[in-house]
Design a protein around this motif. Structure first.
Motif: not given
Lengths: 223, 223
Positions: A28, A32, A93, A97, A106-107, A109-110, A113-114, A120-122, A187, A189, B106-107, B110, B214
């Motif tokens: 990745p 990028q 990608w 998935n 907060h996390l 939502m981050a 929202m991202y 990136y395949g998600l 996944w 966190f 948001h991040l 968090a 993942l």
DNA sequence: TAGATTGTTAATCGATTAACAATC
DNA sequence: TAGATTGTTAATCGATTAACAATC
């Protein structure tokens, strides 16, 4: 780890060597970098150039890229567009998935929202949270549903992936729910190790581990 | 030739053998595991037990723990309290690094709201964000200041560490600002590689890399 | 003591790096 | 062709695992 269940041995046949995890983590980064090259007048790039810009060795770059199946041209390098596509294909990608997100703090939502994750395949299809105040729609129109809707949603959409952004205290309970609904990968966190059945994959995003590495790096130069 | 028989109970960073990064990443995992053991009737634990619960090998656990300077008792194991303290000391968790957070999205929120960081050697003293609507105080009373206050704050508080939770487009500019103010380490959550002077350490938290790992794990079992 | 567990030295394994042949 | 760059095989390096001595 012991070999236990043999019933899924059909997929075992060594179609390809397993990719080293460090390589997977670098792919990745290459992508990028290549994307941000911008419109140059050259359509090809050498691994010497890539290595120099990313502070790696040319040999390592070459080996990493070879894993994706790309073939370069001696004296020229790799076609940038083809290379981008090769990395995307290899990492899947283009077929994201679909995932359900647990936790809309907060996390959470981050993560919800991202928008970049889809590249990136998600694809986070929705979030669930027990707090009624958080339920509704995120600014990007993704739904935040009651926790009770999770099981039905997972089954109806055949979701295989869950993202856990819940408090430490709720992590294991949430993981149990996921496993019971047929989730095959989590996944995580939450800052705690979770236990899951052997057929469920867990990827733990551990910020404390990253901090430990960072702190020692700082100590090494400062001390 | 092996030297350094100096048996200092408090492991100082900087000298002696460098700690393998995988070991550094596992140490917080051991700590979290030990903390969650709860009040058992035994005050000691063996690495066999730890290894079994964390799915590691006993030898690996022993080697990792030895890095922190802890000494176990044959037949008994390690004193849990002493081991927790040893890990904390070794990782510097009792002397948190003060840091300034860039970005209160948001991040960023968090990260700003997560109280656990102080236990992991990080103390985010405040955040800065260019958006006036975000400025003020977080629910935990931490200040969110205008971006223009960053330089002064860093200099006045002698901050050496910055946490970047800014959009991709702002990352390099923010890194430049940090370097100019004397920041020596950057924990970068922006999804882009940043360039910094050679005396500045960057730790890049790359979610795309984690996702790549993942995805491949999923693909390996599902395919 | 006997036995379990730690600590250390040696062997293995995997990733990185080097050497070099192939090729455009 | 000549030269630069890729692709592949070999060597090195570091982390993990194994073997075994030390010890409570």
């Amino acid at each position: 780890l012991e070999v236990n269940v043999e019933n899924s041995s059909s997929a075992k046949s060594g179609d390809s060597a397993p990719i080293p995890e460090p390589t997977l983590r670098r792919l990745p980064v290459y992508h990028q970098y290549l994307k941000n090259l911008g419109p140059t007048k050259y359509s090809a790039i050498s691994c010497t150039q890539i290595a120099q810009d990313l502070r790696l060795t040319p040999i390592q770059v070459r080996k990493d890229l070879a894993c994706t199946g790309i073939v370069g041209k001696p004296k020229t390098g790799y076609d940038v567009g083809a290379l981008l596509g090769s990395i995307e294909d290899f990492l899947g990608w283009n077929n994201p998935n679909e995932a359900l997100l647990f936790g809309a703090g907060h996390l959470g939502m981050a993560l919800l929202m991202y928008e970049g994750f889809r590249n990136y395949g998600l694809d986070i299809v929705a979030a669930v949270d027990p707090d009624h105040q958080k339920q509704g729609s995120a600014p990007n129109d993704k739904k935040i549903l009651p926790l009770e809707k999770a099981a039905g949603l997972i089954r109806r959409m055949h979701l295989k992936l869950a993202v856990l952004a819940v408090p430490e205290a709720a992590a294991q309970k949430t993981a149990d729910l996921c496993a019971a609904c047929g989730i095959k990968a989590i996944w995580n966190f939450a800052p705690v190790k979770i236990s899951v059945p052997p057929d469920v994959i867990v990827q733990h995003e551990n910020l404390a581990s990253s901090l430990a590495v960072l702190s020692k790096k700082i100590g090494r130069t400062a001390a």
